[in-house]
Enzyme design. Structure first.
Site, PDB file in Angstrom:
ATOM      1  N   SER A   1     108.339   2.890   0.921  1.00  0.00           N
ATOM      2  CA  SER A   1     107.294   3.107  -0.089  1.00  0.00           C
ATOM      3  C   SER A   1     107.909   3.594  -1.394  1.00  0.00           C
ATOM      4  CB  SER A   1     106.248   4.119   0.410  1.00  0.00           C
ATOM      5  OG  SER A   1     106.783   5.417   0.421  1.00  0.00           O
TER       6      SER A   1
ATOM      7  N   ILE B   1     119.315   1.806   1.438  1.00  0.00           N
ATOM      8  CA  ILE B   1     118.370   2.687   0.730  1.00  0.00           C
ATOM      9  C   ILE B   1     117.539   3.431   1.770  1.00  0.00           C
ATOM     10  CG2 ILE B   1     116.494   2.844  -0.953  1.00  0.00           C
ATOM     11  CD1 ILE B   1     117.394   0.192  -2.126  1.00  0.00           C
ATOM     12  N   THR B   2     117.638   4.755   1.771  1.00  0.00           N
ATOM     13  CA  THR B   2     116.811   5.524   2.709  1.00  0.00           C
ATOM     14  C   THR B   2     115.392   5.636   2.135  1.00  0.00           C
ATOM     15  OG1 THR B   2     117.263   7.717   1.743  1.00  0.00           O
ATOM     16  CG2 THR B   2     118.837   6.900   3.388  1.00  0.00           C
ATOM     17  N   GLY B   3     114.407   5.657   3.037  1.00  0.00           N
ATOM     18  CA  GLY B   3     113.017   5.787   2.591  1.00  0.00           C
ATOM     19  C   GLY B   3     112.587   4.630   1.710  1.00  0.00           C
TER      20      GLY B   3
ATOM     21  N   TYR C   1     110.904  22.078  -1.491  1.00  0.00           N
ATOM     22  CA  TYR C   1     111.209  20.731  -2.008  1.00  0.00           C
ATOM     23  C   TYR C   1     112.115  20.817  -3.235  1.00  0.00           C
ATOM     24  CZ  TYR C   1     110.597  16.370  -4.619  1.00  0.00           C
ATOM     25  OH  TYR C   1     110.838  15.225  -5.338  1.00  0.00           O
TER      26      TYR C   1
HETATM   27  P1  NDP Z   1     107.398   8.338  -1.254  1.00  0.00           P
HETATM   28  O1  NDP Z   1     106.694   9.311  -0.382  1.00  0.00           O
HETATM   29  O2  NDP Z   1     106.681   7.128  -1.692  1.00  0.00           O
HETATM   30  O3  NDP Z   1     108.742   7.861  -0.545  1.00  0.00           O
HETATM   31  C1  NDP Z   1     109.479   8.696   0.255  1.00  0.00           C
HETATM   32  C2  NDP Z   1     110.127   7.895   1.349  1.00  0.00           C
HETATM   33  O4  NDP Z   1     110.873   8.778   2.182  1.00  0.00           O
HETATM   34  C3  NDP Z   1     109.130   7.178   2.271  1.00  0.00           C
HETATM   35  O5  NDP Z   1     109.605   5.901   2.502  1.00  0.00           O
HETATM   36  C4  NDP Z   1     109.161   8.018   3.518  1.00  0.00           C
HETATM   37  O6  NDP Z   1     108.900   7.297   4.691  1.00  0.00           O
HETATM   38  C5  NDP Z   1     110.611   8.444   3.513  1.00  0.00           C
HETATM   39  N1  NDP Z   1     110.858   9.545   4.432  1.00  0.00           N
HETATM   40  C6  NDP Z   1     110.254  10.741   4.481  1.00  0.00           C
HETATM   41  N2  NDP Z   1     110.729  11.443   5.521  1.00  0.00           N
HETATM   42  C7  NDP Z   1     111.662  10.690   6.115  1.00  0.00           C
HETATM   43  C8  NDP Z   1     112.484  10.860   7.252  1.00  0.00           C
HETATM   44  N3  NDP Z   1     112.429  11.955   8.011  1.00  0.00           N
HETATM   45  N4  NDP Z   1     113.344   9.875   7.587  1.00  0.00           N
HETATM   46  C9  NDP Z   1     113.386   8.747   6.869  1.00  0.00           C
HETATM   47  N5  NDP Z   1     112.612   8.517   5.801  1.00  0.00           N
HETATM   48  C10 NDP Z   1     111.752   9.478   5.443  1.00  0.00           C
HETATM   49  O7  NDP Z   1     107.927   9.187  -2.489  1.00  0.00           O
HETATM   50  P2  NDP Z   1     108.784   8.757  -3.805  1.00  0.00           P
HETATM   51  O8  NDP Z   1     109.046   7.318  -3.801  1.00  0.00           O
HETATM   52  O9  NDP Z   1     108.116   9.372  -4.951  1.00  0.00           O
HETATM   53  O10 NDP Z   1     110.128   9.570  -3.559  1.00  0.00           O
HETATM   54  C11 NDP Z   1     111.386   8.944  -3.502  1.00  0.00           C
HETATM   55  C12 NDP Z   1     112.424   9.844  -4.127  1.00  0.00           C
HETATM   56  O11 NDP Z   1     112.150  10.022  -5.505  1.00  0.00           O
HETATM   57  C13 NDP Z   1     112.490  11.238  -3.523  1.00  0.00           C
HETATM   58  O12 NDP Z   1     113.848  11.613  -3.379  1.00  0.00           O
HETATM   59  C14 NDP Z   1     111.834  12.118  -4.567  1.00  0.00           C
HETATM   60  O13 NDP Z   1     112.335  13.432  -4.526  1.00  0.00           O
HETATM   61  C15 NDP Z   1     112.266  11.400  -5.820  1.00  0.00           C
HETATM   62  N6  NDP Z   1     111.492  11.684  -7.012  1.00  0.00           N
HETATM   63  C16 NDP Z   1     110.162  11.331  -7.078  1.00  0.00           C
HETATM   64  C17 NDP Z   1     109.441  11.604  -8.225  1.00  0.00           C
HETATM   65  C18 NDP Z   1     108.015  11.248  -8.361  1.00  0.00           C
HETATM   66  O14 NDP Z   1     107.452  11.547  -9.404  1.00  0.00           O
HETATM   67  N7  NDP Z   1     107.377  10.599  -7.368  1.00  0.00           N
HETATM   68  C19 NDP Z   1     110.074  12.237  -9.377  1.00  0.00           C
HETATM   69  C20 NDP Z   1     111.475  12.555  -9.183  1.00  0.00           C
HETATM   70  C21 NDP Z   1     112.138  12.263  -8.047  1.00  0.00           C
HETATM   71  P3  NDP Z   1     107.392   6.914   5.162  1.00  0.00           P
HETATM   72  O15 NDP Z   1     107.022   5.724   4.354  1.00  0.00           O
HETATM   73  O16 NDP Z   1     107.582   6.589   6.604  1.00  0.00           O
HETATM   74  O17 NDP Z   1     106.544   8.101   4.912  1.00  0.00           O
HETATM   75 MG1  PMR Z   2     104.855  18.540 -13.561  1.00  0.00          MG
HETATM   76  C1  PMR Z   2     107.058  16.985 -19.674  1.00  0.00           C
HETATM   77  C2  PMR Z   2     106.453  17.748 -18.798  1.00  0.00           C
HETATM   78  C3  PMR Z   2     106.416  17.475 -17.322  1.00  0.00           C
HETATM   79  C4  PMR Z   2     107.031  16.527 -16.572  1.00  0.00           C
HETATM   80  C5  PMR Z   2     107.971  15.444 -17.019  1.00  0.00           C
HETATM   81  C6  PMR Z   2     106.644  16.747 -15.214  1.00  0.00           C
HETATM   82  C7  PMR Z   2     107.101  16.009 -14.123  1.00  0.00           C
HETATM   83  N1  PMR Z   2     105.755  17.801 -15.172  1.00  0.00           N
HETATM   84  C8  PMR Z   2     105.599  18.274 -16.469  1.00  0.00           C
HETATM   85  C9  PMR Z   2     104.805  19.325 -16.879  1.00  0.00           C
HETATM   86  C10 PMR Z   2     103.904  20.007 -16.076  1.00  0.00           C
HETATM   87  N2  PMR Z   2     103.726  19.809 -14.741  1.00  0.00           N
HETATM   88  C11 PMR Z   2     103.001  21.029 -16.528  1.00  0.00           C
HETATM   89  C12 PMR Z   2     102.872  21.506 -17.954  1.00  0.00           C
HETATM   90  C13 PMR Z   2     102.284  21.425 -15.440  1.00  0.00           C
HETATM   91  C14 PMR Z   2     101.221  22.487 -15.388  1.00  0.00           C
HETATM   92  C15 PMR Z   2      99.927  21.924 -15.743  1.00  0.00           C
HETATM   93  C16 PMR Z   2     102.738  20.669 -14.321  1.00  0.00           C
HETATM   94  C17 PMR Z   2     102.227  20.791 -13.037  1.00  0.00           C
HETATM   95  C18 PMR Z   2     102.767  20.113 -11.941  1.00  0.00           C
HETATM   96  C19 PMR Z   2     102.392  20.256 -10.561  1.00  0.00           C
HETATM   97  C20 PMR Z   2     101.336  21.128  -9.998  1.00  0.00           C
HETATM   98  N3  PMR Z   2     103.790  19.166 -12.025  1.00  0.00           N
HETATM   99  C21 PMR Z   2     104.060  18.761 -10.784  1.00  0.00           C
HETATM  100  C22 PMR Z   2     103.251  19.403  -9.876  1.00  0.00           C
HETATM  101  C23 PMR Z   2     103.590  18.932  -8.577  1.00  0.00           C
HETATM  102  O1  PMR Z   2     103.108  19.264  -7.492  1.00  0.00           O
HETATM  103  C24 PMR Z   2     104.756  17.982  -8.720  1.00  0.00           C
HETATM  104  C25 PMR Z   2     105.943  18.648  -8.098  1.00  0.00           C
HETATM  105  O2  PMR Z   2     106.439  19.636  -8.553  1.00  0.00           O
HETATM  106  O3  PMR Z   2     106.465  18.053  -7.043  1.00  0.00           O
HETATM  107  C26 PMR Z   2     107.616  18.716  -6.526  1.00  0.00           C
HETATM  108  C27 PMR Z   2     104.951  17.860 -10.220  1.00  0.00           C
HETATM  109  C28 PMR Z   2     105.796  17.092 -10.989  1.00  0.00           C
HETATM  110  N4  PMR Z   2     105.861  17.189 -12.368  1.00  0.00           N
HETATM  111  C29 PMR Z   2     106.757  16.266 -12.826  1.00  0.00           C
HETATM  112  C30 PMR Z   2     107.282  15.557 -11.703  1.00  0.00           C
HETATM  113  C31 PMR Z   2     108.301  14.459 -11.790  1.00  0.00           C
HETATM  114  C32 PMR Z   2     106.687  16.042 -10.594  1.00  0.00           C
HETATM  115  C33 PMR Z   2     106.957  15.472  -9.230  1.00  0.00           C
HETATM  116  C34 PMR Z   2     108.055  16.199  -8.700  1.00  0.00           C
HETATM  117  C35 PMR Z   2     109.325  15.686  -8.197  1.00  0.00           C
HETATM  118  O4  PMR Z   2     109.356  14.718  -7.481  1.00  0.00           O
HETATM  119  O5  PMR Z   2     110.322  16.349  -8.461  1.00  0.00           O
END
Ligand code: NDP
Ligand code: PMR
Length: 399
Positions: free
Chosen positions: A96, A91-93, A274
């Protein structure tokens, strides 16, 4: 009843008229949108999907029973019972958030040895300890996805370890929503796409043969995707939207010198970079499936685990965003999931016999049942997937 985002939007946030998505989230502006349609869009066909999934499930369970004859299962000399060796999953990353929660969930079963592929060894060790993972269930190995040399070194060390590889999870990611200027990987690629896509692309390509060699009943390559890269959802329509364009920036190497830092050739935007990288992740998974599933038997999958609003992913966002984002997702969009729940979801994609279908982008409904989700037009564009594959091969030195 339609839920309005405005209900939780503080005075400092501007709320344009419903349906207009012109605000830039670089400035951390929220906008008012009725969420009822999105909830429908996300879950409307869940009943149908559940039925389809049940059918697949029964098929998959049968396949699993047949597959236990594989050499990975050995018969005990004392009681003659068959036992499956521990699966090996990278598992990468995993230091956390989602990666750590998944590592913990898998390690706890006692059926998996988790290789935590992390850039910060000490952080990973501390994280594993504080998650209560016991030593015999994990190994930490150094991997910095922002350096292709590091990726190659990691692969060499893994191969030398002699461990089989049964599942690879490409989970690590960086998100730079407030960056004014781009930053770069060791090879000079814009950091988000360089790390989230290109680093993982090289890693998966170099480890594909090892996965292929695995005698485990179900071998899998999982690349974590996201709703925000999918413009067929409300979340994917929050600006800046993912858009890979004609890939001219990627073709030019994303270095900001003789090409743009953005895949579509536009101005640098960290949040868009991203989301673009997540589209690449989802397209890469499908391209792997088309090229290698039949030949290798590997299951290729992607997923959206839910909005894990508390993770380190948002570490570079402004403090106000980090404060309001979890309650916004919990009470307004209802898309919030805890790290623990998200970890269980990804662990299912790693190990559940019912989730062996290849080429699928998994999501979960509000009852936490998995279903095959639809990707946006761009995130399922076969021609784009092929082009990204070919351009990425050149950039990482495989072609
Ligand atoms: P975190 O920041 O908690 O985890 C990200 C991990 O990636 C950390 O362990 C970080 O390491 C590691 N990482 C970053 N850069 C590197 C690098 N250069 N080499 C190796 N490892 C690296 O975020 P999340 O757990 O939220 O994210 C995990 C996955 O889930 C991502 O792919 C994200 O796109 C996806 N995701 C997250 C959502 C969310 O709502 N949070 C929603 C949808 C998808 P370090 O601890 O050293 O910083
Ligand atoms: Mg988003 C059902 C509606 C929904 C869901 C499931 C997400 C997930 N978000 C939703 C709606 C909205 N978001 C709406 C209506 C807004 C405007 C108020 C909004 C805003 C917003 C911001 C500014 N949302 C965000 C951001 C981020 O900076 C996050 C992002 O885009 O990271 C790339 C984010 C996210 N919204 C989500 C999820 C899962 C994220 C985290 C993104 C990801 O990891 O892909």
């Amino acid at each position: 009843m339609a839920l309005q985002t405005a209900a939780l939007v503080p005075a400092t946030f501007s709320v344009p008229k419903e349906g207009k998505c012109s605000a830039s989230f670089k400035d951390s502006t929220f906008f008012g949108v009725s969420l009822s349609d999105n909830v429908k869009a996300d879950f409307s066909s869940s009943a149908l999907r559940c039925k389809r999934e049940f059918n697949q499930r029964t098929g998959a369970v049968r396949a699993q029973t047949a597959a236990t004859e594989s050499p990975a299962a050995t018969r005990s000399a004392t009681d003659g019972k068959k036992t499956l060796r521990k699966g090996s999953v990278i598992i990468t990353g995993a230091s956390s958030g989602l990666g750590l929660a998944t590592a913990k969930a898998l390690a706890e079963t006692g059926k998996w040895h988790v290789i935590m592929a992390c850039r910060d060894f000490l952080k990973a060790e501390r994280a594993a300890k504080s998650a209560g993972m016991s030593k015999e269930n994990y190994t930490i190995m150094h991997l910095d996805l922002a350096s292709l040399d590091s990726v190659r070194q990691f692969v060499d060390s893994y191969k030398q370890s002699g461990r089989p590889l049964d599942v690879l999870v490409c989970n690590a990611a960086v998100y730079q929503p407030t960056a004014k200027e781009p930053s770069f990987t060791a090879e000079g690629f814009e950091l988000s796409v360089g790390t989230n896509h290109l680093g993982h692309f090289l890693l998966s390509r170099l480890l594909l043969e090892d996965l292929k060699q695995s005698d485990y009943p179900s071998k899998r390559l999982i690349i974590v995707g996201s709703i925000t890269g999918n413009t067929n959802t409300l979340a994917g329509n929050v600006p800046p939207k993912a858009n890979l364009g004609d890939l001219r920036g990627l073709a030019g190497g994303l270095n900001g010198l003789n090409s743009s830092t953005m895949i579509d050739g536009g101005e640098f935007d960290g949040a868009k970079a991203y989301k673009d990288s997540k589209v690449c992740n989802m397209l890469t998974m499908q391209e792997f499936h088309r090229r290698f599933h039949e030949e290798t038997g590997i299951t290729f999958a992607s997923l959206y685990p839910g909005c894990i609003a508390t993770t380190g992913l948002f570490r570079e966002h402004i403090p106000l965003f980090r404060l309001l984002f979890p309650p916004f997702q919990k009470y307004i969009t209802k898309g919030f999931v805890s790290e623990e729940e998200a970890g269980k979801r990804l662990a299912q994609v790693v190990s559940e016999p019912s989730l062996t279908k290849s080429g699928v982008y998994w999501s979960w409904n509000k009852n936490s049942a998995s279903f095959e989700n639809q990707l946006s037009e761009e995130a399922s564009d076969e021609e784009k997937a092929r082009k990204i594959w070919e351009l990425s091969e050149k950039l990482v030195g495989l072609a």
